[in-house]
Write an enzyme that holds these catalytic residues in place. Structure first.
Site, mmCIF file in Angstrom:
data_model
loop_
_atom_site.group_PDB
_atom_site.id
_atom_site.type_symbol
_atom_site.label_atom_id
_atom_site.label_comp_id
_atom_site.label_asym_id
_atom_site.label_seq_id
_atom_site.Cartn_x
_atom_site.Cartn_y
_atom_site.Cartn_z
ATOM 1 N N GLY A 1 54.811 74.172 37.359
ATOM 2 C CA GLY A 1 54.755 76.137 37.884
ATOM 3 C C GLY A 1 55.438 76.302 39.008
ATOM 4 N N ASN A 2 55.087 77.856 39.505
ATOM 5 C CA ASN A 2 56.177 78.559 40.697
ATOM 6 C C ASN A 2 55.027 79.362 41.020
ATOM 7 O OD1 ASN A 2 55.751 81.619 38.691
ATOM 8 N ND2 ASN A 2 56.859 80.085 36.904
ATOM 9 N N ARG A 3 55.204 80.266 41.966
ATOM 10 C CA ARG A 3 54.616 80.789 42.404
ATOM 11 C C ARG A 3 54.178 82.464 42.530
ATOM 12 N NH1 ARG A 3 57.456 80.337 48.371
ATOM 13 N NH2 ARG A 3 55.719 81.268 48.734
#
Ligand code: CTP
Length: 276
Positions: A76-78
């Protein structure tokens, strides 16, 4: 009231008196306060508030997609979804009919905004194509904004069970590319839709952030590209942002450091000038 320029906050949906569920709740105090702050900011910047999106449909994606590795892990990412939610809030306050396609967003959607939830990039793609094209008695979107951060890679195989540690070994992950949602939205553009992308750039040895963003604007074919410089605590998971709005046919607009609501308002100002 809207036609006389009043800003309408809400109504919110949820449980109503008498046991019904639906639209008709007072917006939350936090949401009303946020709206008031936005109006103050707007006035301080010397701009007049306009209900210039009445009768328009805006579809905005928010958050970050997740690609599962096994039942408990994901890539995923932030992205928190704050910028997409801010765009939805401001567009709704300006009179638009707004749908947010939210990927793993924990923030509450603004009152009066339709919410579609997704998790993976493939699901985001499907929902954005349906929503931008119009269906279920909804007309096609006039404005499509890709503020979400889709995961760019997904595991080729998703393990059915939790991947266990075996000895000192580490799993080898084989990845493949996910679809480019923004490029597909441009390819399936309906009528005079205004399509907005974002570019999260850090700059590197090859080129600075602006050069990367101009190349991205050309590659994706969207009408506007909002450049955010990210990294070192900038951009993701923070309430404030600076940005540059790029388009293929007019000068870049630098938006100074400010709230994500204020950036949303400036982006929508530019969008409105491009609506037919
Ligand atoms: N985007 C998309 N689908 C993807 C990746 C990105 O629709 N699979 C959209 C984002 O929502 C954003 C724009 O494309 O509006 C640019 O996203 P960004 O992450 O900056 O760029 P990438 O296309 O992923 O390119 P790169 O990672 O190589 O910089």
């Amino acid at each position: 009231l809207a036609s006389r320029g009043a800003v309408i906050c809400g109504p919110d949906s949820g449980a109503l008196a008498g046991g019904d569920v639906g639209e008709g709740r007072l917006a939350s105090p936090a949401e009303i306060a946020q709206m008031a702050l936005l109006l103050f900011d707007h006035r301080r910047a010397g701009r007049h508030w306009r209900n210039d999106l009445v009768g328009r449909r805006v579809v905005v994606s928010a958050g970050g997609t997740r690609e599962p590795l096994d039942p408990v892990r994901f890539l995923g990412n932030r992205s928190s979804g704050r910028q997409g939610i801010a765009l939805a809030r401001v567009a709704a306050a300006r009179g638009a009919d707004v749908t947010v396609v939210a990927a793993n967003v924990t923030l509450e959607p603004p009152p009066g905004v339709r919410l579609v939830t997704v998790s993976t990039t493939e699901q985001l793609r499907g929902a954005m194509l349906v929503e931008s094209g119009g269906s279920n008695a909804l007309h096609p979107a006039d404005v499509v904004i890709m503020a979400a951060a889709p995961a760019d890679f997904q595991p080729v195989a998703v393990a059915a069970h939790k991947i266990k540690k075996i000895g000192d070994g580490v799993p080898q992950l084989e990845l493949r590319r996910t679809p480019d949602v923004l490029a597909e939205l441009v390819a399936h553009r309906v009528g005079g839709q205004v399509i907005v992308g974002f570019a999260a750039e850090t700059g590197d040895a090859e080129a600075d952030t602006r050069t990367h963003a101009i190349a991205k604007l050309k590659a994706k074919g969207c009408d506007l590209l909002v450049l955010n410089e990210v990294g070192d605590g900038r951009g993701f998971e923070v309430g404030e942002n600076a940005a540059t709005i790029l388009s293929p046919d007019s000068d870049a607009i630098d938006v100074p450091f400010g709230s994500k609501d204020e950036l949303a308002a400036v982006i929508l100002d530019v969008v409105v000038t491009r609506l037919r």
